[in-house]
Enzyme design. Structure first.
Site, mmCIF file in Angstrom:
data_model
loop_
_atom_site.group_PDB
_atom_site.id
_atom_site.type_symbol
_atom_site.label_atom_id
_atom_site.label_comp_id
_atom_site.label_asym_id
_atom_site.label_seq_id
_atom_site.Cartn_x
_atom_site.Cartn_y
_atom_site.Cartn_z
ATOM 1 C CG ASP A 89 6.934 -50.061 44.557
ATOM 2 O OD1 ASP A 89 5.890 -50.580 44.137
ATOM 3 O OD2 ASP A 89 7.258 -50.058 45.754
ATOM 4 C CG ASP A 91 6.316 -55.028 41.722
ATOM 5 O OD1 ASP A 91 7.442 -54.575 41.975
ATOM 6 O OD2 ASP A 91 5.418 -55.145 42.580
ATOM 7 C CG ASP A 165 -2.862 -59.486 47.766
ATOM 8 O OD1 ASP A 165 -2.944 -59.086 46.598
ATOM 9 O OD2 ASP A 165 -2.260 -58.856 48.658
HETATM 10 P P1 ATP Z 1 2.056 -51.309 47.596
HETATM 11 O O1 ATP Z 1 3.357 -51.452 46.851
HETATM 12 O O2 ATP Z 1 1.324 -50.049 47.373
HETATM 13 O O3 ATP Z 1 2.187 -51.668 49.023
HETATM 14 P P2 ATP Z 1 1.346 -53.647 46.141
HETATM 15 O O4 ATP Z 1 0.023 -54.294 45.849
HETATM 16 O O5 ATP Z 1 2.181 -53.272 44.964
HETATM 17 O O6 ATP Z 1 1.042 -52.404 47.033
HETATM 18 P P3 ATP Z 1 3.509 -55.283 46.932
HETATM 19 O O7 ATP Z 1 3.842 -55.796 48.275
HETATM 20 O O8 ATP Z 1 4.440 -54.377 46.230
HETATM 21 O O9 ATP Z 1 2.104 -54.594 47.095
HETATM 22 O O10 ATP Z 1 3.215 -56.545 46.035
HETATM 23 C C1 ATP Z 1 3.096 -56.512 44.633
HETATM 24 C C2 ATP Z 1 2.021 -57.486 44.203
HETATM 25 O O11 ATP Z 1 2.367 -58.807 44.617
HETATM 26 C C3 ATP Z 1 0.651 -57.243 44.791
HETATM 27 O O12 ATP Z 1 -0.082 -56.283 44.076
HETATM 28 C C4 ATP Z 1 0.023 -58.606 44.711
HETATM 29 O O13 ATP Z 1 -0.417 -58.882 43.405
HETATM 30 C C5 ATP Z 1 1.204 -59.521 45.012
HETATM 31 N N1 ATP Z 1 1.304 -59.795 46.461
HETATM 32 C C6 ATP Z 1 2.026 -59.134 47.367
HETATM 33 N N2 ATP Z 1 1.897 -59.661 48.587
HETATM 34 C C7 ATP Z 1 1.063 -60.699 48.456
HETATM 35 C C8 ATP Z 1 0.545 -61.678 49.332
HETATM 36 N N3 ATP Z 1 0.849 -61.658 50.627
HETATM 37 N N4 ATP Z 1 -0.273 -62.615 48.834
HETATM 38 C C9 ATP Z 1 -0.577 -62.649 47.521
HETATM 39 N N5 ATP Z 1 -0.132 -61.762 46.645
HETATM 40 C C10 ATP Z 1 0.688 -60.797 47.072
HETATM 41 MG MG MG Z 2 4.214 -52.490 45.087
#
Ligand code: ATP
Ligand code: MG
Length: 487
Positions: A89, A91, A165
């Site tokens: 996905d 963002d 993170d």
């Molecule tokens: P995936 O979608 O593959 O699980 P992702 O890194 O995109 O990985 P998401 O949960 O979609 O994870 O979050 C999007 C972004 O938001 C992350 O890449 C990170 O930059 C930020 N993020 C998400 N969760 C946290 C958190 N708990 N603390 C800090 N930043 C976060």
């Molecule tokens: Mg994501």
């Protein structure tokens, strides 16, 4: 260079990055993560494959940029693009406010109360657009363990970067200039295959303990090495997971299980000390010795489905995870003379209630779990019209897959699952033949001379394990399995 500069500025007093608590439960966060200027990587450095980009995400950025806003693809999508993977996905992060974002698109809605984000919808794809968040330097409201409860202030891009993170999750891609904006040496870490927390790991875990689970997930999913300083505090801080709201834990558990590396993630959680007592479902999975073959196979099949891009049913997955325990309790209840089917329903109710307390499994998922489990004894009834009704059930396929998994784990005889597969796939002639065969074997196997006088009571055939419910439901230790296709 920048890193050294920051170390020089902020760490010169030799005070580690600490969490200062004051009496009103606010955490004063030291701004050592705030990097003013990003490293901007051009096309030749990052080599992002344009074909992996979502046109819709690019379109969202273009629309916002034309209106004079900053807009970037951000987070996990940039990380995956840099790793040459297709992101699942996309963002977008922008300096436009939620209402401004909403107005820029025909199909967009603001969601979230605490921190508003905007979902921009394009058919099946939704692009999540969020406004840069501030790095709250004055003080963030926390619970008594330091977990940040409120962080809903808009800010600048570099602040937004510092709040993310891991370094590899804090990069911004501008589709217009095809540049990657990197505030925290994420590119270096990606190239070195290292997962590193931004700022002081202990502090960041305390702010949000879910980051510990995310560390294990990303490391296993993306085959990264966790930087020692990022890994080290996890074992000590594992118990903080208990303070995370159950719904968030459920979300994270789901992501972990559908990462395509479910078993590796679960083992990673164990190695990092994140299993015992902190994540009750994991205790169950890791400690249920008898259930191991079933669970290992269930997780292997789950990973396989993810790799083949097939959809995952969370109901099925959680039904698998909790099955060994369900089976154990169901058998105990039957030993204490409860009737088989009511005993199963009672066990299901108990288990679902217990799990909901700890993991907050949504009702639609528990409904699926309930259906899959309650269906299992029904597979033993192969006569009459019931099998015809059963195959019409909307969840029949899932229930049969579950039965086949039990067969694989040698929990029941393969004959039963094979029969059902043939019955399901067959035409009416095949079905009638299959029922006749079962009837024959039952008549031969169930002769009880003292009940009614039968014409032919000469050769008593051994009872078919698949039609013997007790044999079917007993644990893997005492089943005599026949893996031949009998039907
Ligand atoms: P995936 O979608 O593959 O699980 P992702 O890194 O995109 O990985 P998401 O949960 O979609 O994870 O979050 C999007 C972004 O938001 C992350 O890449 C990170 O930059 C930020 N993020 C998400 N969760 C946290 C958190 N708990 N603390 C800090 N930043 C976060
Ligand atoms: Mg994501």
């Amino acid at each position: 260079m920048i890193r050294q500069f920051i170390k020089h500025i902020f760490l010169k007093k030799k005070t580690p990055f600490t969490l200062n608590k004051n009496s009103s439960n606010t955490t004063v966060i030291q701004p050592s993560q705030l990097v003013k200027k990003p490293t901007i990587w051009g096309k030749s450095s990052h080599q992002i494959d344009q074909k992996l980009l979502s046109h819709n995400a690019v379109n969202v950025c273009q629309v916002l940029q034309k209106k004079g806003f900053q807009a970037f693809i951000v987070g996990g999508a940039v990380r995956d693009l840099l790793l040459g993977k297709r992101p699942k996905d996309f963002d977008v992060a922008t300096d436009a406010k939620p209402e401004q974002i909403r107005q820029a698109f025909r199909r967009a809605r603001i969601i979230g109360r605490r921190f508003q984000i905007v979902h921009v919808m394009f058919g099946a794809e939704t692009i999540e657009v969020s406004t840069f968040r501030a790095f709250n330097q004055i003080g963030a409201e926390t619970d008594e363990h330091g977990r940040v409860l409120r962080d809903n202030v808009f800010g600048k891009q570099n602040e937004d970067g510092a709040r993310r993170d891991f370094t590899i999750n804090a990069m911004y891609y501008d589709p217009k200039t095809e540049t990657v904006w990197d505030y925290h040496h994420g590119m270096e870490d990606i190239q070195a295959g290292v997962l590193r927390m931004i700022g002081d790991p202990g502090t960041r875990y305390r702010e949000d303990p879910v980051r510990m689970l995310r560390a294990i997930r990303f490391a296993n999913k993306l085959q990264l090495k966790i930087d020692p300083a990022t890994l080290e505090p996890i074992a000590k801080m594992a118990s903080l997971i208990q303070n995370v709201p159950a719904a968030r834990l459920f979300d994270e558990m789901t992501k972990l299980l559908s990462s395509g590396q479910a078993m590796a993630c679960i083992q990673g959680l164990r190695q990092a000390g994140l299993h015992q007592g902190t994540f009750p479902l994991l205790d169950l999975i890791l400690n249920h010795k008898q259930g191991q073959p079933f669970l290992i196979e269930a997780l292997r099949r789950t990973d396989e489905r993810v790799h083949d891009d097939k959809p995952l049913s969370l109901g099925f997955l959680f039904a698998c995870l909790l099955w060994p325990l369900t089976l154990e309790r169901w058998e105990k209840k039957q030993e204490s003379n409860s009737q088989k089917f009511p005993a199963l329903l009672e066990t299901i109710d108990e288990l679902i209630y217990e799990q909901s307390q700890q993991l907050s499994i949504p009702k639609r998922i528990t409904a699926d779990m309930r259906e899959i489990w309650a269906f299992q004894p029904r597979f033993e009834k192969r006569n009459g019209t019931q099998p015809f009704r059963m195959i019409e059930h909307p969840r029949f396929r899932a229930c049969l897959d579950f039965l086949e998994l039990r067969t694989f784990a040698k929990e029941i005889d393969s004959e039963l699952a094979n029969w059902w597969r043939l019955f399901y796939d067959g035409d009416n002639t095949t079905r009638t033949r299959l029922q006749a065969e079962v009837k024959d074997s039952q008549t031969n196997g169930k002769k009880k001379p003292n009940k009614r006088k039968r014409k032919n009571n000469s050769t008593r055939q051994p009872q078919n394990a698949a039609t013997n419910s007790q044999a079917n439901l007993s644990s893997s230790t005492n089943t005599t399995n026949n893996h031949d296709d009998e039907s």
